[in-house]
Scaffold this motif. Structure first.
Motif, PDB file in Angstrom:
ATOM      1  N   ALA A  80       0.816  -1.219   0.000  1.00 34.70           N
ATOM      2  CA  ALA A  80       0.000   0.000   0.000  1.00 34.70           C
ATOM      3  C   ALA A  80       0.846   1.264   0.000  1.00 34.70           C
ATOM      4  CB  ALA A  80      -0.937  -0.019   1.204  1.00 34.70           C
ATOM      5  N   GLU A  81       1.908   1.324   0.824  1.00 37.13           N
ATOM      6  CA  GLU A  81       2.712   2.538   0.921  1.00 37.13           C
ATOM      7  C   GLU A  81       3.431   2.833  -0.380  1.00 37.13           C
ATOM      8  OE1 GLU A  81       6.147   5.039   1.406  1.00 37.13           O
ATOM      9  OE2 GLU A  81       6.244   2.884   1.052  1.00 37.13           O
ATOM     10  N   MET A  82       3.986   1.791  -1.005  1.00 35.23           N
ATOM     11  CA  MET A  82       4.699   1.980  -2.272  1.00 35.23           C
ATOM     12  C   MET A  82       3.722   2.302  -3.391  1.00 35.23           C
ATOM     13  SD  MET A  82       7.464  -1.099  -1.854  1.00 35.23           S
ATOM     14  CE  MET A  82       8.011  -1.047  -3.541  1.00 35.23           C
ATOM     15  N   ARG A  83       2.529   1.712  -3.346  1.00 31.94           N
ATOM     16  CA  ARG A  83       1.529   1.996  -4.370  1.00 31.94           C
ATOM     17  C   ARG A  83       1.134   3.463  -4.312  1.00 31.94           C
ATOM     18  NH1 ARG A  83      -1.479  -1.755  -3.076  1.00 31.94           N
ATOM     19  NH2 ARG A  83      -3.198  -0.765  -1.973  1.00 31.94           N
ATOM     20  N   SER A  84       1.000   4.008  -3.108  1.00 35.16           N
ATOM     21  CA  SER A  84       0.653   5.411  -2.944  1.00 35.16           C
ATOM     22  C   SER A  84       1.739   6.313  -3.505  1.00 35.16           C
ATOM     23  CB  SER A  84       0.430   5.712  -1.461  1.00 35.16           C
ATOM     24  OG  SER A  84       0.249   7.090  -1.259  1.00 35.16           O
ATOM     25  N   ARG A  85       3.005   5.964  -3.267  1.00 40.98           N
ATOM     26  CA  ARG A  85       4.115   6.788  -3.760  1.00 40.98           C
ATOM     27  C   ARG A  85       4.199   6.733  -5.285  1.00 40.98           C
ATOM     28  NH1 ARG A  85       9.608   6.279  -0.434  1.00 40.98           N
ATOM     29  NH2 ARG A  85      10.029   8.015  -1.840  1.00 40.98           N
ATOM     30  N   ALA A  86       3.962   5.556  -5.867  1.00 42.83           N
ATOM     31  CA  ALA A  86       4.008   5.445  -7.330  1.00 42.83           C
ATOM     32  C   ALA A  86       2.904   6.282  -7.965  1.00 42.83           C
ATOM     33  CB  ALA A  86       3.876   3.972  -7.734  1.00 42.83           C
ATOM     34  N   SER A  87       1.696   6.233  -7.377  1.00 42.41           N
ATOM     35  CA  SER A  87       0.598   7.028  -7.909  1.00 42.41           C
ATOM     36  C   SER A  87       0.902   8.515  -7.786  1.00 42.41           C
ATOM     37  CB  SER A  87      -0.696   6.691  -7.173  1.00 42.41           C
ATOM     38  OG  SER A  87      -1.038   5.339  -7.357  1.00 42.41           O
ATOM     39  N   ARG A  88       1.510   8.898  -6.661  1.00 43.53           N
ATOM     40  CA  ARG A  88       1.854  10.296  -6.432  1.00 43.53           C
ATOM     41  C   ARG A  88       2.870  10.781  -7.453  1.00 43.53           C
ATOM     42  NH1 ARG A  88       5.213  12.423  -1.340  1.00 43.53           N
ATOM     43  NH2 ARG A  88       4.905  14.669  -1.569  1.00 43.53           N
ATOM     44  N   LEU A  89       3.809   9.914  -7.815  1.00 39.79           N
ATOM     45  CA  LEU A  89       4.823  10.285  -8.796  1.00 39.79           C
ATOM     46  C   LEU A  89       4.183  10.574 -10.143  1.00 39.79           C
ATOM     47  CD1 LEU A  89       8.067  10.294  -8.995  1.00 39.79           C
ATOM     48  CD2 LEU A  89       7.686   8.248 -10.342  1.00 39.79           C
ATOM     49  N   VAL A  90       3.242   9.712 -10.573  1.00 41.85           N
ATOM     50  CA  VAL A  90       2.577   9.897 -11.864  1.00 41.85           C
ATOM     51  C   VAL A  90       1.781  11.199 -11.870  1.00 41.85           C
ATOM     52  CG1 VAL A  90       0.844   8.923 -13.415  1.00 41.85           C
ATOM     53  CG2 VAL A  90       2.498   7.427 -12.312  1.00 41.85           C
ATOM     54  N   GLU A  91       1.235  11.607 -10.711  1.00 45.15           N
ATOM     55  CA  GLU A  91       0.483  12.841 -10.630  1.00 45.15           C
ATOM     56  C   GLU A  91       1.363  14.067 -10.855  1.00 45.15           C
ATOM     57  OE1 GLU A  91      -2.795  11.402  -7.264  1.00 45.15           O
ATOM     58  OE2 GLU A  91      -1.221  12.851  -6.770  1.00 45.15           O
ATOM     59  N   ARG A  92       2.642  13.963 -10.509  1.00 45.50           N
ATOM     60  CA  ARG A  92       3.498  15.143 -10.464  1.00 45.50           C
ATOM     61  C   ARG A  92       4.527  15.248 -11.582  1.00 45.50           C
ATOM     62  NH1 ARG A  92       1.396  14.374  -5.639  1.00 45.50           N
ATOM     63  NH2 ARG A  92       1.324  16.066  -4.100  1.00 45.50           N
ATOM     64  N   PHE A  93       4.839  14.141 -12.247  1.00 43.64           N
ATOM     65  CA  PHE A  93       5.853  14.167 -13.306  1.00 43.64           C
ATOM     66  C   PHE A  93       5.300  13.471 -14.546  1.00 43.64           C
ATOM     67  CE2 PHE A  93       8.080  14.439  -9.315  1.00 43.64           C
ATOM     68  CZ  PHE A  93       9.005  15.431  -9.536  1.00 43.64           C
ATOM     69  N   HIS A  94       5.480  14.119 -15.685  1.00 46.92           N
ATOM     70  CA  HIS A  94       4.993  13.564 -16.948  1.00 46.92           C
ATOM     71  C   HIS A  94       6.077  13.700 -17.996  1.00 46.92           C
ATOM     72  CE1 HIS A  94       2.381  12.526 -20.234  1.00 46.92           C
ATOM     73  NE2 HIS A  94       2.559  13.689 -20.817  1.00 46.92           N
ATOM     74  N   LEU A  95       6.375  12.620 -18.691  1.00 49.00           N
ATOM     75  CA  LEU A  95       7.377  12.647 -19.747  1.00 49.00           C
ATOM     76  C   LEU A  95       6.683  12.606 -21.104  1.00 49.00           C
ATOM     77  CD1 LEU A  95      10.041  10.139 -18.357  1.00 49.00           C
ATOM     78  CD2 LEU A  95       9.819  12.596 -17.961  1.00 49.00           C
ATOM     79  N   ASP A  96       6.922  13.632 -21.901  1.00 49.37           N
ATOM     80  CA  ASP A  96       6.370  13.694 -23.249  1.00 49.37           C
ATOM     81  C   ASP A  96       7.545  13.595 -24.214  1.00 49.37           C
ATOM     82  OD1 ASP A  96       4.045  15.915 -24.971  1.00 49.37           O
ATOM     83  OD2 ASP A  96       5.247  14.261 -25.687  1.00 49.37           O
ATOM     84  N   ALA A  97       7.717  12.411 -24.841  1.00 55.12           N
ATOM     85  CA  ALA A  97       8.923  12.180 -25.638  1.00 55.12           C
ATOM     86  C   ALA A  97       8.805  12.684 -27.065  1.00 55.12           C
ATOM     87  CB  ALA A  97       9.245  10.682 -25.659  1.00 55.12           C
ATOM     88  N   ALA A  98       7.585  13.000 -27.519  1.00 51.90           N
ATOM     89  CA  ALA A  98       7.432  13.480 -28.885  1.00 51.90           C
ATOM     90  C   ALA A  98       8.054  14.859 -28.988  1.00 51.90           C
ATOM     91  CB  ALA A  98       5.949  13.531 -29.256  1.00 51.90           C
ATOM     92  N   GLY A  99       9.049  15.027 -29.856  1.00 44.29           N
ATOM     93  CA  GLY A  99       9.853  16.240 -29.811  1.00 44.29           C
ATOM     94  C   GLY A  99       9.371  17.366 -30.698  1.00 44.29           C
ATOM     95  N   TRP A 100       9.421  18.578 -30.175  1.00 47.09           N
ATOM     96  CA  TRP A 100       9.362  19.778 -31.009  1.00 47.09           C
ATOM     97  C   TRP A 100      10.788  20.154 -31.379  1.00 47.09           C
ATOM     98  CZ3 TRP A 100       5.767  22.398 -26.965  1.00 47.09           C
ATOM     99  CH2 TRP A 100       4.439  22.088 -27.260  1.00 47.09           C
ATOM    100  N   PHE A 101      11.693  20.013 -30.430  1.00 42.26           N
ATOM    101  CA  PHE A 101      13.097  20.330 -30.640  1.00 42.26           C
ATOM    102  C   PHE A 101      13.915  19.122 -30.229  1.00 42.26           C
ATOM    103  CE2 PHE A 101      11.661  24.549 -31.127  1.00 42.26           C
ATOM    104  CZ  PHE A 101      10.734  24.791 -30.129  1.00 42.26           C
ATOM    105  N   GLN A 102      15.081  18.971 -30.801  1.00 42.33           N
ATOM    106  CA  GLN A 102      15.903  17.792 -30.536  1.00 42.33           C
ATOM    107  C   GLN A 102      17.067  18.076 -29.587  1.00 42.33           C
ATOM    108  OE1 GLN A 102      14.894  14.798 -31.549  1.00 42.33           O
ATOM    109  NE2 GLN A 102      13.141  15.914 -32.359  1.00 42.33           N
ATOM    110  N   THR A 103      17.359  19.347 -29.345  1.00 44.69           N
ATOM    111  CA  THR A 103      18.496  19.659 -28.487  1.00 44.69           C
ATOM    112  C   THR A 103      18.039  19.842 -27.050  1.00 44.69           C
ATOM    113  OG1 THR A 103      18.220  22.020 -28.955  1.00 44.69           O
ATOM    114  CG2 THR A 103      19.732  20.783 -30.355  1.00 44.69           C
TER     115      THR A 103
END
Length: 334
Positions: free
Chosen positions: A111-134
């Motif tokens: 339960a404790e780790m599940r809560s932390r994983a969910s919290r991480l997804v709420e706060r950080f998002h990776l969008d790999a589709a690039g507008w710029f490459q640098t």
């Protein structure tokens, strides 16, 4: 197919607790009748599952029933969830596989780790589709990330155009877009997006803030980039181009614009050079002449007239810049 669905049904109940047959049917894209049959099948297989009827009823597992992954630390679980890149996975046809894999891990975590994983997804998002490459330097990224994680307000100095402004922000998320970090924050009671590399100073305060209720970082970002791309100024340009240089044209004006271009039939018969005639919608009109100049003589703008007229002006300024300059002597060989 049914075996996979039964496993996903079980994992949904482990992750979310009690769910109605309608909710399960929506998640698994089957009928409610199929859900009832699956619940019966799991019960006959010895899974402690039961259903309650009525307005507050639903399907659930006996409290405490779940499988666990052993040997996974909280840091490893956070890294696993941060590594999920839903955009590229969907483009490769692996979106449902990614979702199922994360669901299995989430269901198996304590339960404790599940809560932390969910919290991480709420706060950080990776969008790999690039507008710029640098990539670009972000000296205060650590402070920004700490503020997001701890829900603490920040005092920042931010470069806006040619001036520096002071802002107090409540950062609710970080987004990585094509190598560029962005901070999503509440400022003056509005959600705003800041380019992290333009933060010239950041001071973490002791003041904690409450995240906006029901805020979804990934959904907000998707809506933001859609609005940005919708509102970017554009211009229709007709040109003729050497077909062997289409790859270079994609580099100059964007692959998406070239692939979406309309191919035209020359009005005066076949093109004398065998070139293609294209109608493109290009963004940021004031940048178009300089970008097309990178094609050299492999492209000719036919319209609009203002773009056609500006190309030789830009080229003349380039020539003037280097006129009369002496090239350094070549280094001796060997």
């Amino acid at each position: 197919m049914r075996a996979s669905r039964l496993v996903n049904l079980l994992l949904l109940l482990q992750t979310r607790g009690r769910m109605t047959a309608r909710q399960l049917a929506g998640e698994l894209e089957v009928s409610e009748r199929t859900i009832h049959r699956d619940v019966d099948a799991l019960g006959e297989a010895g899974v402690p599952i039961y259903a309650e009827r009525g307005p507050h009823g639903g399907v659930q597992l006996v409290e405490g029933y779940r499988t666990r992954l052993t040997g996974m630390t909280a840091e490893e679980a956070e890294a696993l969830f941060l590594s999920g890149l839903p955009g590229p996975a969907a483009e490769l046809g692996l979106g449902t596989v990614m979702t199922a894999a994360r669901l299995k891990v989430l269901a198996a975590l304590p339960a404790e780790m599940r809560s932390r994983a969910s919290r991480l997804v709420e706060r950080f998002h990776l969008d790999a589709a690039g507008w710029f490459q640098t990539t670009e330097a972000v000296p205060h990224l650590g402070t920004l990330a700490e503020a997001v994680w701890e829900s603490k307000a920040l005092e920042i100095r931010y470069r806006r155009g040619d001036r520096i402004v002071d802002r107090r922000i409540d950062p609710v998320g970080l987004v990585l877009k094509g190598g560029t970090w962005y901070v999503v924050a509440v400022s003056e009671e509005q959600l705003r997006t800041y380019r992290a590399s333009r933060v010239v100073d950041a001071t973490l305060t002791d003041d904690r803030f409450e995240r906006p209720p029901e805020f979804d970082l990934a959904a907000y970002w998707t809506e933001s980039i859609a609005a940005y791309e919708r509102d970017v100024p554009r211009m229709e340009v007709v040109l003729r181009v050497d077909p062997e240089r289409l790859g270079i044209l994609e580099d100059m004006v964007g692959a998406q614009a070239v692939r979406a271009a309309e191919r035209l039939e020359p009005t005066d018969g076949p093109d004398p050079d065998g070139w293609l005639h294209l109608r493109l919608n290009l963004d940021w009109p004031h940048e178009i002449p300089a970008r097309l100049l990178g094609m050299g003589s492999a492209v000719e703008v036919l319209s609009p007239a203002e773009v056609r007229a500006r190309l030789p002006e830009v080229a003349a300024r380039v020539v003037a810049r280097y006129a009369g300059s002496q090239l350094p002597a070549p280094a001796p060989v060997g």
